[in-house]
Design an enzyme around this catalytic site. Structure first.
Site, PDB file in Angstrom:
ATOM      1  N   GLY A  98       0.828  -1.198   0.000  1.00 21.89           N
ATOM      2  CA  GLY A  98       0.000   0.000   0.000  1.00 21.89           C
ATOM      3  C   GLY A  98       0.863   1.249   0.000  1.00 21.89           C
ATOM      4  N   CYS A  99       0.230   2.383  -0.307  1.00 23.42           N
ATOM      5  CA  CYS A  99       0.976   3.642  -0.407  1.00 23.42           C
ATOM      6  C   CYS A  99       1.436   4.130   0.969  1.00 23.42           C
ATOM      7  CB  CYS A  99       0.157   4.702  -1.122  1.00 23.42           C
ATOM      8  SG  CYS A  99      -1.522   4.928  -0.492  1.00 23.42           S
ATOM      9  N   TYR A 100       0.529   4.177   1.936  1.00 27.14           N
ATOM     10  CA  TYR A 100       0.933   4.577   3.289  1.00 27.14           C
ATOM     11  C   TYR A 100       2.034   3.673   3.844  1.00 27.14           C
ATOM     12  CZ  TYR A 100      -2.899   7.971   4.170  1.00 27.14           C
ATOM     13  OH  TYR A 100      -3.741   9.062   4.170  1.00 27.14           O
TER      14      TYR A 100
END
Length: 339
Positions: free
Chosen positions: A147-149
């Site tokens: 994921g990006c986070y």
């Protein structure tokens, strides 16, 4: 694999699908030959992704697993969470290289079910595709893209975790609105978003599980907290990591630890000063800066990434490059769009 890999993008109508096509336009070793969307089958990809008008002569097609396996060497799954587990079993029994950008295979099935609240239909062990921590992706045919986070947060703390120095990690992350996907929501509605900062899921965001999984695998158990925010920006994630260490460290100590850990990571830059989102926008780079709080055994680390590139599509290409035996940087070695 032949010199030029034919690539399918499954679920190509969203932001990550469009970004994959944008980045792959000039890739020396990959050629996008299929872009699927059940809803838009028959329409030109440029009807949705206006930036590709005149640059990519493709029409959306309905998903057909047999066609993907027969016509393509590699596939990117840019489908919603909970959907990849329906698609992967149809594709996995072939020579196809697959990178899944959804959350379906990032966590063990039991953890996924607990975090996402849905039953997992296809439990299997899959490498977490953060190449800076998992260079073994080069030996895989199926990789789960992070994921990006978790990408920004994990990279900000990994060197200290690897040294067993972390006692507590508190991540405060701020994302542009594209992180919420292409479909409008009350959060992304302009009057709600403009001139505003919106914290959400303060203590139980699902991406915490990925960060915890990766950092504890490096450095054992420690206290870990994560709080996300949406800010009025289109792209980018800035993470402020408050990293409390088991012993006092000087700025020189920290710099040496980070530079050594990332010495073979072409897309991570340890910089002097405070990183800027503008410096990485549109690129696959992660910039990291820090300051030492010697009074509290605290290191404040700032990491910045483009959530659609290093946080999604660019990292997926980085993984696929390694899986296919191409140069890790192929097609994604470009500077950020500063200013």
């Amino acid at each position: 694999m032949k010199d030029k890999a034919n690539v399918a993008i499954i679920g190509a109508s969203g932001y990550t699908g469009g970004e994959l096509m944008r980045l792959l336009l000039n890739h020396p070793d990959m050629n996008v030959t299929m872009a699927t969307s059940r809803r838009l089958a028959g329409e030109s990809v440029s009807t949705v992704h206006k930036n590709l008008d005149g640059l990519m002569d493709l029409k959306f097609t309905d998903f057909d697993a047999s066609a993907v396996k027969e016509q393509c060497d590699a596939a990117f799954l840019a489908v919603p969470h909970g959907t990849a587990m329906d698609v992967v079993p149809e594709l996995i029994d072939s020579d196809l290289k697959i990178v899944d950008l959804s959350a379906d295979y990032r966590l063990p099935a039991d953890v996924f079910e607990q975090v996402y609240g849905i039953a997992h239909k296809d439990p299997r062990d899959v490498i977490f595709g953060l190449p800076e921590l998992h260079p073994e992706v080069k030996n895989e045919k199926f990789v789960a893209n992070p994921g990006c986070y978790p990408t920004g947060a994990t990279l900000s703390a990994a060197p200290l975790a690897h040294e067993g120095l972390l006692d507590m990690a508190i991540f405060d992350s701020k994302s542009g609105v594209t992180g919420a996907g292409i479909n409008p929501t009350p959060v992304s509605h302009y009057p709600n978003m403009a001139e505003n900062v919106q914290p959400y899921k303060l203590t139980n965001h699902r991406h915490r599980a990925e960060v915890k999984q990766e950092l504890t695998a490096l450095g054992g158990e420690f206290d870990l907290s994560f709080t996300p925010h949406v800010v009025p920006a289109i792209r980018g994630i800035l993470t402020t990591a408050h990293l409390f260490t088991r012993q006092s460290l000087s700025a020189e100590d920290v710099k040496n630890i980070y530079e050594k850990f990332y010495e073979n990571s072409p897309f991570v830059r340890v910089i002097d000063g405070i990183p800027s989102l503008g410096s990485v926008r549109g690129s696959n780079f992660c910039h990291i800066g820090f300051e030492v709080d010697e009074h509290n055994n605290r290191i404040v680390v700032i990491s910045v990434i483009d959530n659609l590139v290093k946080g999604a599509s660019g990292q997926a290409i980085q993984n696929m490059n390694l899986m296919c035996g191409f140069e890790e940087t192929a097609g994604i070695w470009n500077a950020g769009l500063a200013p």
